[in-house]
Structure formats: structure tokens, C-alpha cells
Design a protein around this motif. Sequence first.
Motif, PDB file in Angstrom:
ATOM      1  N   ALA A   1      -5.032  -8.810  -1.537  1.00  0.00           N
ATOM      2  CA  ALA A   1      -4.309  -8.730  -0.271  1.00  0.00           C
ATOM      3  C   ALA A   1      -3.912 -10.092   0.282  1.00  0.00           C
ATOM      4  O   ALA A   1      -3.543 -10.212   1.454  1.00  0.00           O
ATOM      5  CB  ALA A   1      -5.132  -7.969   0.760  1.00  0.00           C
TER       6      ALA A   1
ATOM      7  N   THR B   1       1.424  -6.004   2.982  1.00  0.00           N
ATOM      8  CA  THR B   1       0.226  -5.289   3.434  1.00  0.00           C
ATOM      9  C   THR B   1       0.528  -4.028   4.235  1.00  0.00           C
ATOM     10  O   THR B   1      -0.394  -3.339   4.655  1.00  0.00           O
ATOM     11  CB  THR B   1      -0.680  -6.226   4.258  1.00  0.00           C
ATOM     12  OG1 THR B   1       0.074  -6.813   5.317  1.00  0.00           O
ATOM     13  CG2 THR B   1      -1.239  -7.341   3.372  1.00  0.00           C
TER      14      THR B   1
ATOM     15  N   ALA C   1     -10.698  -5.235 -12.633  1.00  0.00           N
ATOM     16  CA  ALA C   1     -10.964  -4.043 -11.823  1.00  0.00           C
ATOM     17  C   ALA C   1     -10.905  -2.765 -12.639  1.00  0.00           C
ATOM     18  O   ALA C   1     -11.401  -1.718 -12.206  1.00  0.00           O
ATOM     19  CB  ALA C   1      -9.975  -3.959 -10.673  1.00  0.00           C
TER      20      ALA C   1
ATOM     21  N   LEU D   1      -4.070  -2.272  -9.655  1.00  0.00           N
ATOM     22  CA  LEU D   1      -4.218  -2.636  -8.247  1.00  0.00           C
ATOM     23  C   LEU D   1      -2.888  -2.704  -7.516  1.00  0.00           C
ATOM     24  O   LEU D   1      -2.851  -2.684  -6.280  1.00  0.00           O
ATOM     25  CB  LEU D   1      -4.921  -3.995  -8.131  1.00  0.00           C
ATOM     26  CG  LEU D   1      -6.324  -4.103  -8.740  1.00  0.00           C
ATOM     27  CD1 LEU D   1      -6.865  -5.522  -8.571  1.00  0.00           C
ATOM     28  CD2 LEU D   1      -7.281  -3.095  -8.103  1.00  0.00           C
TER      29      LEU D   1
ATOM     30  N   ARG E   1       0.841  -1.189   0.000  1.00  0.00           N
ATOM     31  CA  ARG E   1       0.000   0.000   0.000  1.00  0.00           C
ATOM     32  C   ARG E   1       0.884   1.250   0.000  1.00  0.00           C
ATOM     33  O   ARG E   1       2.044   1.203   0.394  1.00  0.00           O
ATOM     34  CB  ARG E   1      -0.925   0.002   1.219  1.00  0.00           C
ATOM     35  CG  ARG E   1      -1.963  -1.116   1.183  1.00  0.00           C
ATOM     36  CD  ARG E   1      -2.951  -1.000   2.325  1.00  0.00           C
ATOM     37  NE  ARG E   1      -4.041  -1.947   2.152  1.00  0.00           N
ATOM     38  CZ  ARG E   1      -4.067  -3.173   2.674  1.00  0.00           C
ATOM     39  NH1 ARG E   1      -3.051  -3.590   3.419  1.00  0.00           N
ATOM     40  NH2 ARG E   1      -5.086  -3.988   2.467  1.00  0.00           N
TER      41      ARG E   1
ATOM     42  N   ARG F   1      -6.448  -3.556  -3.351  1.00  0.00           N
ATOM     43  CA  ARG F   1      -7.880  -3.895  -3.322  1.00  0.00           C
ATOM     44  C   ARG F   1      -8.115  -5.222  -4.055  1.00  0.00           C
ATOM     45  O   ARG F   1      -7.885  -5.352  -5.244  1.00  0.00           O
ATOM     46  CB  ARG F   1      -8.688  -2.776  -3.990  1.00  0.00           C
ATOM     47  CG  ARG F   1     -10.180  -3.033  -4.118  1.00  0.00           C
ATOM     48  CD  ARG F   1     -10.901  -1.756  -4.518  1.00  0.00           C
ATOM     49  NE  ARG F   1     -10.302  -1.108  -5.667  1.00  0.00           N
ATOM     50  CZ  ARG F   1     -10.647  -1.376  -6.938  1.00  0.00           C
ATOM     51  NH1 ARG F   1     -11.562  -2.289  -7.196  1.00  0.00           N
ATOM     52  NH2 ARG F   1     -10.073  -0.721  -7.934  1.00  0.00           N
ATOM     53  N   GLY F   2      -8.555  -6.237  -3.308  1.00  0.00           N
ATOM     54  CA  GLY F   2      -8.861  -7.534  -3.891  1.00  0.00           C
ATOM     55  C   GLY F   2      -7.665  -8.435  -4.105  1.00  0.00           C
ATOM     56  O   GLY F   2      -7.829  -9.572  -4.580  1.00  0.00           O
TER      57      GLY F   2
ATOM     58  N   TRP G   1      -3.300   3.417   0.429  1.00  0.00           N
ATOM     59  CA  TRP G   1      -4.035   3.121  -0.797  1.00  0.00           C
ATOM     60  C   TRP G   1      -3.461   1.883  -1.480  1.00  0.00           C
ATOM     61  O   TRP G   1      -2.256   1.730  -1.592  1.00  0.00           O
ATOM     62  CB  TRP G   1      -3.948   4.322  -1.729  1.00  0.00           C
ATOM     63  CG  TRP G   1      -4.946   4.356  -2.838  1.00  0.00           C
ATOM     64  CD1 TRP G   1      -4.706   4.163  -4.167  1.00  0.00           C
ATOM     65  CD2 TRP G   1      -6.347   4.618  -2.734  1.00  0.00           C
ATOM     66  NE1 TRP G   1      -5.862   4.292  -4.896  1.00  0.00           N
ATOM     67  CE2 TRP G   1      -6.885   4.573  -4.027  1.00  0.00           C
ATOM     68  CE3 TRP G   1      -7.198   4.892  -1.652  1.00  0.00           C
ATOM     69  CZ2 TRP G   1      -8.237   4.785  -4.292  1.00  0.00           C
ATOM     70  CZ3 TRP G   1      -8.540   5.102  -1.903  1.00  0.00           C
ATOM     71  CH2 TRP G   1      -9.043   5.048  -3.207  1.00  0.00           C
TER      72      TRP G   1
ATOM     73  N   LYS H   1      -7.168 -10.032 -12.141  1.00  0.00           N
ATOM     74  CA  LYS H   1      -7.981  -9.231 -11.234  1.00  0.00           C
ATOM     75  C   LYS H   1      -7.812  -7.737 -11.527  1.00  0.00           C
ATOM     76  O   LYS H   1      -8.774  -6.965 -11.452  1.00  0.00           O
ATOM     77  CB  LYS H   1      -7.601  -9.525  -9.783  1.00  0.00           C
ATOM     78  CG  LYS H   1      -8.248 -10.773  -9.190  1.00  0.00           C
ATOM     79  CD  LYS H   1      -7.757 -11.007  -7.769  1.00  0.00           C
ATOM     80  CE  LYS H   1      -8.560 -12.082  -7.065  1.00  0.00           C
ATOM     81  NZ  LYS H   1      -9.880 -11.614  -6.623  1.00  0.00           N
TER      82      LYS H   1
END
Length: 276
Positions: A140, A205, A155, A159, A119, A137-138, A134, A151
Motif C-alpha cells: 500500500a 488506495t 505472499a 496482491l 482495491r 495487502r503489504g 479487497w 512481495k
Amino acid sequence: MTIPSVSVVIPAYNNAATLAETIDSVLEQEGIDFELIVADHSSTDGSDAVLDAYRHDPRVRVLTTPSGGGAERNWNRVTDEARGPLIKLVCGDDVLRPGILARQAELLDTTGAVLTACRRDVTDAEGKVLMPDWGLRGIATRMPGSRAAAKAVRAGSNLFGEPASVMMRRDALVRIGGWDATFPYLIDQATYSRVLLEGDFVPDTDTGATFRLSDSQWSAVLIAAQADQARRFHRWFHSEHPSVVSAWDLRIGNVRASVMARLRRLSYTVLRWRNR
């Protein structure tokens, strides 16, 4: 000559106002053996004077890239000089948080994954945080790289974040031919996606970097161009790798890329108004 565990590479271009902060954020990293390579792409704003202060630091190599060729030329120029098995590219106006190099290297070493991303805080040009923590998303949790890449297509957005958030295996980047600017605004995501076809993705993370929004990145014209290139990249990925990106992924991703472009423009407008 000892091979460093990580190569941090900075493709600088007209970053005189922020380059020292970027370089210092790398040199302050602890707990891991790293090298730092900076390639200045014929800047005209005095970046060379900033770099003069670091030319005698044994951890730093300063290169010059002739003008022309855009970001792709300088990103590949500085990457080609890297010697470490792991590589992190940091743009000349972004900043690393303490501990990110050691943490991400350990993640890749212990899991065998080919790419990790963290992030980040999104800031304005003056460094004020607009969007904290930030990303991811999706994605993690650890997963096959092909699934993570799909993904991101579905999205309709990147990401993984900007390069300062990402660390990858250099040999995987070499195998796929380096940074690819077929879709210039997606040089990062398009390259990550091809690297991720080589192995697993593992998330970091923590919040490990900051990404600075420049004044030009607020423009409606730029956001529209990014959305158009995202749709074209999705079509290319589906065409080349239909087992990874399905026709359904393509349709959903293209719709979301358009929606995300409108939301991004609205969000930036609101954030700018709030931070006056």
C-alpha cells in the motif's frame, strides 16, 4: 487522429449477461480522454447482439477475434489495437467505479511509475458484495516494482488484483512481449510481474473496481490448479530473476500458495453458505 490518454480494452468471451454493465462503467468515466476497444472471442451466447448497441459510439471500437488461442490470444489482440500511453484491461464481467481512470492516470503521470493497482470489491455472480475493499495487502505504499513483484511471490497470491484493478504503461507491456499465458491461471500476475521489472509500483488506495466470481471459480479443482500454477510460476521467476525472488522467497511463497488455496476454498464455501 488524437491519441487518447488511456486505452481501456475488453477481451470479451461469452459475457452477454454482464457485458453491457462492464462497457457502461467505462463509458461513464469522466475527467480524462480515453478510448474503449472490445474484442469478442467468437462468443456463442449472444454477446455480438450486446455489442451491436455500441458499434456507432465514436469512443468504442468493436473487433472480432477468431476462435482458438485461449485468453492469451484475445488479451493480446485487443491490447495490440490500443493507442494510448496507458492501458487498462477489463474483463467482460467486471465493473469500473466512477473516477478510476482519471485517478490512476494521474498517479502514473505524476509519479512516473509503470503500474498501479487499486482495491476492489469481490462479488458473487449476481453482484452481491462478498469481500469489500479487497487488495493491496503489504503493498500500500510506493516501492520499486521488483520489490512489489517479489512481495506477491512471497505472499503466495496475486496482491495486485484482477486486471480491472490495474493500469500500466503500454510501452512497458510491449517491451516485455505482451500478456504471457505460460501459466494460464496467472496470466495477469505473471504479466504484471514482468512489467514491474521495468519501473516502480504506486498503489491506488481507493476501491476502484469490482471483480465478479463465477460459479466455476468456487470449484476445488480450479483452486488446486491455480495453486499448482502459482508454485510453478514462483520457480520460474526465481530461476530467471534470482536477484529479485530469492530461494527463501520461493520456499515461503510456495508454502503460502498451498495454504492460501485451502483458505480460499474454505472462505468461498462459508461465503456461499452465508449468502444463500
